[in-house]
Design a protein around this motif. Sequence first.
Motif, PDB file in Angstrom:
ATOM      1  N   PHE A  10     -21.712 -20.386   6.735  1.00 32.76           N
ATOM      2  CA  PHE A  10     -21.317 -21.755   6.397  1.00 32.76           C
ATOM      3  C   PHE A  10     -21.854 -22.746   7.430  1.00 32.76           C
ATOM      4  N   VAL A  11     -21.773 -22.371   8.696  1.00 31.56           N
ATOM      5  CA  VAL A  11     -22.306 -23.247   9.746  1.00 31.56           C
ATOM      6  C   VAL A  11     -23.805 -23.442   9.565  1.00 31.56           C
ATOM      7  N   GLU A  12     -24.513 -22.360   9.263  1.00 31.23           N
ATOM      8  CA  GLU A  12     -25.967 -22.440   9.090  1.00 31.23           C
ATOM      9  C   GLU A  12     -26.349 -23.313   7.907  1.00 31.23           C
ATOM     10  N   LEU A  13     -25.504 -23.356   6.874  1.00 32.33           N
ATOM     11  CA  LEU A  13     -25.787 -24.212   5.718  1.00 32.33           C
ATOM     12  C   LEU A  13     -25.992 -25.668   6.127  1.00 32.33           C
ATOM     13  N   THR A  14     -25.254 -26.104   7.134  1.00 30.22           N
ATOM     14  CA  THR A  14     -25.311 -27.501   7.561  1.00 30.22           C
ATOM     15  C   THR A  14     -26.538 -27.802   8.406  1.00 30.22           C
ATOM     16  N   ARG A  15     -27.280 -26.724   8.850  1.00 29.91           N
ATOM     17  CA  ARG A  15     -28.337 -26.885   9.854  1.00 29.91           C
ATOM     18  C   ARG A  15     -27.744 -27.679  11.018  1.00 29.91           C
ATOM     19  N   PRO A  16     -26.820 -27.088  11.769  1.00 33.15           N
ATOM     20  CA  PRO A  16     -26.058 -27.845  12.771  1.00 33.15           C
ATOM     21  C   PRO A  16     -26.926 -28.609  13.758  1.00 33.15           C
ATOM     22  N   GLY A  17     -28.060 -28.025  14.125  1.00 30.70           N
ATOM     23  CA  GLY A  17     -28.955 -28.751  15.038  1.00 30.70           C
ATOM     24  C   GLY A  17     -29.453 -30.041  14.423  1.00 30.70           C
ATOM     25  N   ALA A  56     -23.862 -32.034   4.635  1.00 27.40           N
ATOM     26  CA  ALA A  56     -23.657 -31.900   3.194  1.00 27.40           C
ATOM     27  C   ALA A  56     -24.980 -31.859   2.457  1.00 27.40           C
ATOM     28  N   GLY A  57     -25.897 -32.728   2.849  1.00 29.22           N
ATOM     29  CA  GLY A  57     -27.210 -32.749   2.207  1.00 29.22           C
ATOM     30  C   GLY A  57     -27.958 -31.447   2.397  1.00 29.22           C
ATOM     31  N   ASN A  58     -27.866 -30.874   3.598  1.00 31.54           N
ATOM     32  CA  ASN A  58     -28.527 -29.592   3.862  1.00 31.54           C
ATOM     33  C   ASN A  58     -27.903 -28.474   3.032  1.00 31.54           C
ATOM     34  N   ALA A  59     -26.569 -28.493   2.910  1.00 34.55           N
ATOM     35  CA  ALA A  59     -25.877 -27.449   2.139  1.00 34.55           C
ATOM     36  C   ALA A  59     -26.229 -27.532   0.658  1.00 34.55           C
ATOM     37  N   VAL A  60     -26.226 -28.752   0.116  1.00 36.64           N
ATOM     38  CA  VAL A  60     -26.537 -28.892  -1.312  1.00 36.64           C
ATOM     39  C   VAL A  60     -28.017 -28.597  -1.564  1.00 36.64           C
ATOM     40  N   ASN A  61     -28.862 -28.879  -0.571  1.00 33.08           N
ATOM     41  CA  ASN A  61     -30.269 -28.539  -0.694  1.00 33.08           C
ATOM     42  C   ASN A  61     -30.446 -27.012  -0.779  1.00 33.08           C
ATOM     43  N   ASP A  62     -29.684 -26.280   0.038  1.00 35.25           N
ATOM     44  CA  ASP A  62     -29.740 -24.816  -0.021  1.00 35.25           C
ATOM     45  C   ASP A  62     -29.228 -24.308  -1.372  1.00 35.25           C
ATOM     46  N   TYR A  63     -28.239 -24.997  -1.932  1.00 36.63           N
ATOM     47  CA  TYR A  63     -27.706 -24.607  -3.242  1.00 36.63           C
ATOM     48  C   TYR A  63     -28.785 -24.717  -4.318  1.00 36.63           C
ATOM     49  N   PHE A  64     -29.465 -25.849  -4.373  1.00 34.30           N
ATOM     50  CA  PHE A  64     -30.487 -26.054  -5.392  1.00 34.30           C
ATOM     51  C   PHE A  64     -31.758 -25.253  -5.108  1.00 34.30           C
ATOM     52  N   ASP A  65     -32.018 -24.996  -3.828  1.00 35.22           N
ATOM     53  CA  ASP A  65     -33.269 -24.332  -3.433  1.00 35.22           C
ATOM     54  C   ASP A  65     -33.131 -22.822  -3.270  1.00 35.22           C
ATOM     55  N   ARG A  66     -32.039 -22.261  -3.755  1.00 36.36           N
ATOM     56  CA  ARG A  66     -31.775 -20.852  -3.461  1.00 36.36           C
ATOM     57  C   ARG A  66     -32.874 -19.918  -3.986  1.00 36.36           C
ATOM     58  N   ASP A  67     -33.481 -20.246  -5.126  1.00 32.04           N
ATOM     59  CA  ASP A  67     -34.549 -19.384  -5.653  1.00 32.04           C
ATOM     60  C   ASP A  67     -35.836 -19.517  -4.838  1.00 32.04           C
ATOM     61  N   PRO A  74     -36.048 -16.338   3.229  1.00 36.57           N
ATOM     62  CA  PRO A  74     -35.086 -15.302   2.835  1.00 36.57           C
ATOM     63  C   PRO A  74     -33.959 -15.081   3.838  1.00 36.57           C
ATOM     64  N   ASP A  75     -34.101 -15.627   5.052  1.00 34.17           N
ATOM     65  CA  ASP A  75     -33.073 -15.454   6.075  1.00 34.17           C
ATOM     66  C   ASP A  75     -31.970 -16.496   5.977  1.00 34.17           C
ATOM     67  N   ARG A  76     -32.085 -17.459   5.063  1.00 32.51           N
ATOM     68  CA  ARG A  76     -31.054 -18.484   4.930  1.00 32.51           C
ATOM     69  C   ARG A  76     -29.784 -17.884   4.306  1.00 32.51           C
ATOM     70  N   PRO A  77     -28.623 -18.551   4.469  1.00 30.34           N
ATOM     71  CA  PRO A  77     -27.331 -17.941   4.109  1.00 30.34           C
ATOM     72  C   PRO A  77     -27.209 -17.457   2.665  1.00 30.34           C
ATOM     73  N   ILE A  78     -27.667 -18.242   1.687  1.00 28.27           N
ATOM     74  CA  ILE A  78     -27.503 -17.821   0.295  1.00 28.27           C
ATOM     75  C   ILE A  78     -28.415 -16.639  -0.051  1.00 28.27           C
ATOM     76  N   PRO A  79     -29.714 -16.691   0.246  1.00 27.46           N
ATOM     77  CA  PRO A  79     -30.565 -15.539  -0.092  1.00 27.46           C
ATOM     78  C   PRO A  79     -30.132 -14.230   0.574  1.00 27.46           C
ATOM     79  N   ARG A  80     -29.610 -14.330   1.797  1.00 29.70           N
ATOM     80  CA  ARG A  80     -29.250 -13.079   2.478  1.00 29.70           C
ATOM     81  C   ARG A  80     -27.822 -12.627   2.156  1.00 29.70           C
ATOM     82  N   GLY A  81     -27.090 -13.433   1.353  1.00 24.19           N
ATOM     83  CA  GLY A  81     -25.780 -13.016   0.879  1.00 24.19           C
ATOM     84  C   GLY A  81     -24.615 -13.368   1.770  1.00 24.19           C
TER      85      GLY A  81
END
Length: 283
Positions: A10-17, A56-67, A74-81
């Motif tokens: 969840f933290v990584e979804l935000t791209r905290p940096g 929020a923008g980074n998280a929703v971007n990961d949601y739409f960009d999951r494929d 592939p190391d991002r939170p959604i692809p790696r499960g």
Amino acid sequence: MSLGARARGFVELTRPGNALAAGVLTFTGAFVAGATLGDTLAVVAAVLATVFATGAGNAVNDYFDRDIDAINRPDRPIPRGAVTAGEAKWFSVALFGGAVVSALALPLVAIAIAVVNLVALLAYTEFFKGLPGVGNVVVAALTGSTFLFGGAAIGEPLGALVLCILAALATLTREIVKDVEDIAGDREEGLRTLPIVVGERPSLWIGVAVLVVAVAASVVPFVRGDFGLAYLGFVVPADGVMLFASAQSFENPSAAQRRLKHGMFLAAFAFIVGRATSLTLAV
């Protein structure tokens, strides 16, 4: 999967940096625009709104960009499960809520900027990202607007205008370079990014041209007499780093886009030094 691994996801979804860096840019915009200690609450609210909205923008971007990320990242939170797509979506909603609550404490102009930015963040991946150059311009405008937002928080929306323009143009170049880096996954997904439509090298040359304009804009505060030699001493190396990165992008887009980011932050620091020096001289 362990609770710690899921929390990390969840933290990584935000791209905290990136989220924290965006907050720093908003603070920089407020400082350059003339913030004083009396503006502390407004500046804190603006920084929080920026951090929440960016996350929020980074998280929703990961949601739409999951494929696409399954190929490119592939190391991002959604692809790696680590996080499911549904969890990422609702997590982004919660973060957007935090951004809205924080922004409500600000002047009307700042709220207007926040609303426009939130709509753009929500629409970016679904509507703009796959349009040649349009998605790049949207991201560039969002980055530049963090400085306007910081100024608007203290009632001076144009106080950091030159910094806004410089950041937007440099970000546009970086986004073009990133599209070149991600061309394989974007093509697989059927997106029509600038490098896919006009080619990699022509796209990179467009990025170089845009960056040259940004470098020219960076000397405006010195020419106008707003900032002195201390500012110039930092912004010239920043310009050099970004120009070198744009040349490097033809051979190594991955390293170039990271170097462009470093140059942008050095340029922002130059504005902080310029503003601080002008305050010292005025005392």
